[in-house]
Scaffold this motif. Sequence first.
Motif, mmCIF file in Angstrom:
data_model
loop_
_atom_site.group_PDB
_atom_site.id
_atom_site.type_symbol
_atom_site.label_atom_id
_atom_site.label_comp_id
_atom_site.label_asym_id
_atom_site.label_seq_id
_atom_site.Cartn_x
_atom_site.Cartn_y
_atom_site.Cartn_z
ATOM 1 N N GLU A 161 0.563 47.835 4.885
ATOM 2 C CA GLU A 161 -0.995 48.243 4.349
ATOM 3 C C GLU A 161 -1.460 46.935 4.594
ATOM 4 O O GLU A 161 -1.472 46.077 3.914
ATOM 5 N N GLU A 170 -5.915 48.780 7.746
ATOM 6 C CA GLU A 170 -5.239 49.428 8.584
ATOM 7 C C GLU A 170 -3.889 49.563 8.259
ATOM 8 O O GLU A 170 -3.187 48.888 7.359
ATOM 9 N N PHE A 171 -3.093 50.573 8.653
ATOM 10 C CA PHE A 171 -1.899 51.056 8.115
ATOM 11 C C PHE A 171 -0.885 50.774 9.402
ATOM 12 O O PHE A 171 -1.401 51.128 10.440
ATOM 13 N N TRP A 197 2.970 50.546 15.644
ATOM 14 C CA TRP A 197 1.677 51.237 15.663
ATOM 15 C C TRP A 197 0.699 50.870 14.585
ATOM 16 O O TRP A 197 1.328 50.849 13.317
ATOM 17 N N ASP A 198 -0.605 50.669 14.606
ATOM 18 C CA ASP A 198 -1.389 50.565 13.701
ATOM 19 C C ASP A 198 -2.549 51.547 13.791
ATOM 20 O O ASP A 198 -2.964 52.079 15.042
ATOM 21 N N SER A 199 -3.459 51.754 13.041
ATOM 22 C CA SER A 199 -4.621 52.836 12.492
ATOM 23 C C SER A 199 -5.532 52.302 13.297
ATOM 24 O O SER A 199 -6.519 52.951 13.285
ATOM 25 N N GLY A 201 -6.816 52.007 16.458
ATOM 26 C CA GLY A 201 -7.277 52.672 17.400
ATOM 27 C C GLY A 201 -7.562 52.158 18.596
ATOM 28 O O GLY A 201 -7.699 53.066 19.453
ATOM 29 N N GLY A 205 -3.390 48.646 18.854
ATOM 30 C CA GLY A 205 -2.808 49.834 17.957
ATOM 31 C C GLY A 205 -1.590 50.336 18.533
ATOM 32 O O GLY A 205 -0.708 50.954 17.563
#
Length: 259
Positions: A161, A170-171, A197-199, A201, A205
Motif C-alpha cells: 500500500e 495506490e495498492f 499490478w497497481d491501482s 490505472g 499499472g
Amino acid sequence: MQRSLLFLGVTAFAAVAHATPKPLPFTYGADTNPKGQGEVEQYVDLVPVVAVGGDGAPARLLATQLQTEVEYGLTKNLELGLYAAFMPTASGYAAVPQLTKGTGAKQRLRWRLADPGDWPVDVALYGEFAEFTNEIELEWKLILDRRFGHLRLLANAWFEEEFYYDGTTEFVANPTAGVAYEVTPTVTPGIEWWMRWDSGGDWNGGPHQYVGPTMRLNFENFFWTAGLYVRLDDFGRRLTPGEDAFGPIWFRSIVGFGF
C-alpha cells in the motif's frame, strides 16, 4: 607468526559467516539468518527503457535501481532487515521512466513460523515499512517454501500500500513464484515468474508479467544470484518515451556475503 594469526582469524570468520543465499532474485525463501549472524546484499536492476533526450527526441536508456540490504538474526526464527534504496539520476535527459523503487530507506521483519521441515510447507511472514522521497509504503508477504531433495519450490503472496505525499494512494499486488534445483552446493539454476499490478490505472499499472531463467552461485559466505526475464504482455509494444518503466527485458543481480 603474524601470518599464522591472520590465517586463524580468517578461518574463524569464515567458519561462522555463512551467507543465507537467495534462491531466486525476486522470490523470498522462508530461511532466516541464525541468531547473532547477518548478511549484506547488494541488488542491481537493469531495464531497457526509452527516455526523452535533452533535445526532446526519444533516446534508449538502460534504467537502473540499486538497493543495499543488511539482514540480522534477532532470534533463530526472526530476522531484521534494513535497506537503503537509490535511483540514480541520468543526466542529460529531459524525462526518464522511474522503475518500481525510488530513493529512500526500508525496515522489515521476516518471521519463520516453524523450523525447516517441521511443516509440509515452510511458512514465513514478512512485514516492511518504507520511506521514499515521494511516498510512504507498507509491504507484506506470505512466503511459502517447499523442498523435495535438491528441488525447491517457492512462492510469495506480495502486496503493498503506497501513500504518496500529494495525498493519493495506490495498492500493489506483486506475486512471485519459482523453482530452483541444486545441481551442486555451488550451482543452483532455476526459473522464476513474477507479476506486478497497481491501482494507478495507466499502462505502468499493468498487470505486467515476467518469466526467465535464474542462476545462483554459492561460496559459503558469499553468493551471487541473478535472473534475466522477458515481459510476457505487450512484448511488441513501442515504449512511450519518458513514461513506460516496464521494458521488454528485466535483469536483476544480487551479491551477498555473511558476517
